[in-house]
Write a protein that holds these residues in place. Structure first.
Motif, mmCIF file in Angstrom:
data_model
loop_
_atom_site.group_PDB
_atom_site.id
_atom_site.type_symbol
_atom_site.label_atom_id
_atom_site.label_comp_id
_atom_site.label_asym_id
_atom_site.label_seq_id
_atom_site.Cartn_x
_atom_site.Cartn_y
_atom_site.Cartn_z
ATOM 1 N N ILE A 154 5.670 -0.549 -0.698
ATOM 2 C CA ILE A 154 5.887 -1.444 0.628
ATOM 3 C C ILE A 154 5.428 -3.010 0.370
ATOM 4 O O ILE A 154 6.034 -3.527 0.924
ATOM 5 N N LEU A 155 4.398 -3.303 -0.589
ATOM 6 C CA LEU A 155 4.254 -4.467 -0.768
ATOM 7 C C LEU A 155 5.332 -5.427 -1.534
ATOM 8 O O LEU A 155 5.738 -6.531 -1.025
ATOM 9 N N ALA A 207 7.913 -6.092 1.030
ATOM 10 C CA ALA A 207 7.516 -7.171 2.028
ATOM 11 C C ALA A 207 7.747 -8.484 1.452
ATOM 12 O O ALA A 207 8.108 -9.497 1.972
ATOM 13 N N ASP A 222 -1.817 -3.434 6.688
ATOM 14 C CA ASP A 222 -1.132 -2.076 7.173
ATOM 15 C C ASP A 222 -1.788 -1.009 6.358
ATOM 16 O O ASP A 222 -1.641 0.146 6.801
ATOM 17 N N ASN A 255 4.628 -11.632 5.747
ATOM 18 C CA ASN A 255 5.033 -10.280 5.769
ATOM 19 C C ASN A 255 4.146 -9.581 4.739
ATOM 20 O O ASN A 255 3.661 -8.235 5.060
ATOM 21 N N ALA A 279 1.754 -6.527 5.777
ATOM 22 C CA ALA A 279 1.854 -5.229 4.820
ATOM 23 C C ALA A 279 0.427 -4.877 4.175
ATOM 24 O O ALA A 279 0.000 -3.662 4.100
#
Length: 168
Positions: free
Chosen positions: A89-90, A93, A109, A102, A106
Motif C-alpha cells: 500500500i505504501l 502510494a 490510513d 499520497n 496512506a
C-alpha cells in the motif's frame, strides 16, 4: 530556530529541521552561526521583514535536502514495514501522482502515522549528522565549531567564500 544551542543533540535536531524545509517563496535558507551558537534563518523580505545574519558574520549555509532525497525517506520507511500488504500500500502510494501527500494519507490510513513521524524524525537526524560530518561542523566544549565558513556581507546580500580552516 535562533535559540542558543546548548548540546550536540540540540544542534542535530535544529539542522534536521532545517534540512526538511523547502520554501515556496522568495529567497530563504537556514545557516549555522558558530559565533552566536545558533541555527538562524535568512529571509529576503518577500513575505515579511528581511532577516539576515549580522554583517560579516561567519556562517555555514544549510541546503535543504532535495525532493529525491526526501522521497528516499518514505521508501526507507515502507521498506522496513514487516506487513507485506501494508508495505505494498505504501509503495503504491509512492508510485502515484503527488507521492508526498499520497504517502502521508496512506500512512494514516494504515494507522502508522506516529511510527512514520518517529521514523522520519530519526532519519532526518541521521542526515543532519552526515551533513555535520561533511561540512566539518560539530559541537564541542559548549560551542558550535566549523572549519569552513563563509562570510555574510549585508551590503550586497551575498556570501563570499572564506578559506578559514580554523575552528570558529
Amino acid at each position: 530556530m535562533s535559540e542558543k544551542i546548548e548540546s550536540r543533540d540540540q544542534l542535530i535536531s535544529e539542522i534536521a529541521d532545517a534540512l526538511q524545509q523547502n520554501f515556496e517563496y522568495g529567497d530563504a535558507w537556514f545557516y549555522v552561526s558558530p559565533a552566536k551558537n545558533e541555527v538562524g534563518l535568512y529571509m529576503d523580505g518577500s513575505m515579511s521583514d528581511p532577516v539576515y545574519p549580522d554583517d560579516e558574520e561567519e556562517i555555514v549555509k544549510i541546503e535543504p535536502l532535495d525532493s529525491h532525497e526526501s522521497f528516499g525517506c518514505m521508501e526507507d520507511f515502507a521498506d522496513q514495514v514487516e506487513d507485506e500488504r501494508i508495505q505494498r500500500i505504501l509503495l503504491r502510494a509512492l508510485q502515484r501522482r503527488h507521492p508526498f501527500s499520497n504517502f502521508r494519507y496512506a500512512v494514516d490510513d494504515v494507522n502508522l502515522l506516529q511510527d512514520w513521524y518517529a521514523f522520519k524524525n530519526e532519519w532526518y537526524k541521521q542526515k543532519a549528522e552526515e551533513w555535520m560530518h561533511y561540512n566539518d561542523v560539530d559541537f564541542k566544549d559548549g560551542h558550535i565549531t566549523a572549519k569552513h565558513t563563509v562570510t555574510f556581507l549585508l551590503e550586497d546580500e551575498d556570501i563570499e567564500e572564506d578559506d578559514n580552516d580554523d575552528d570558529v
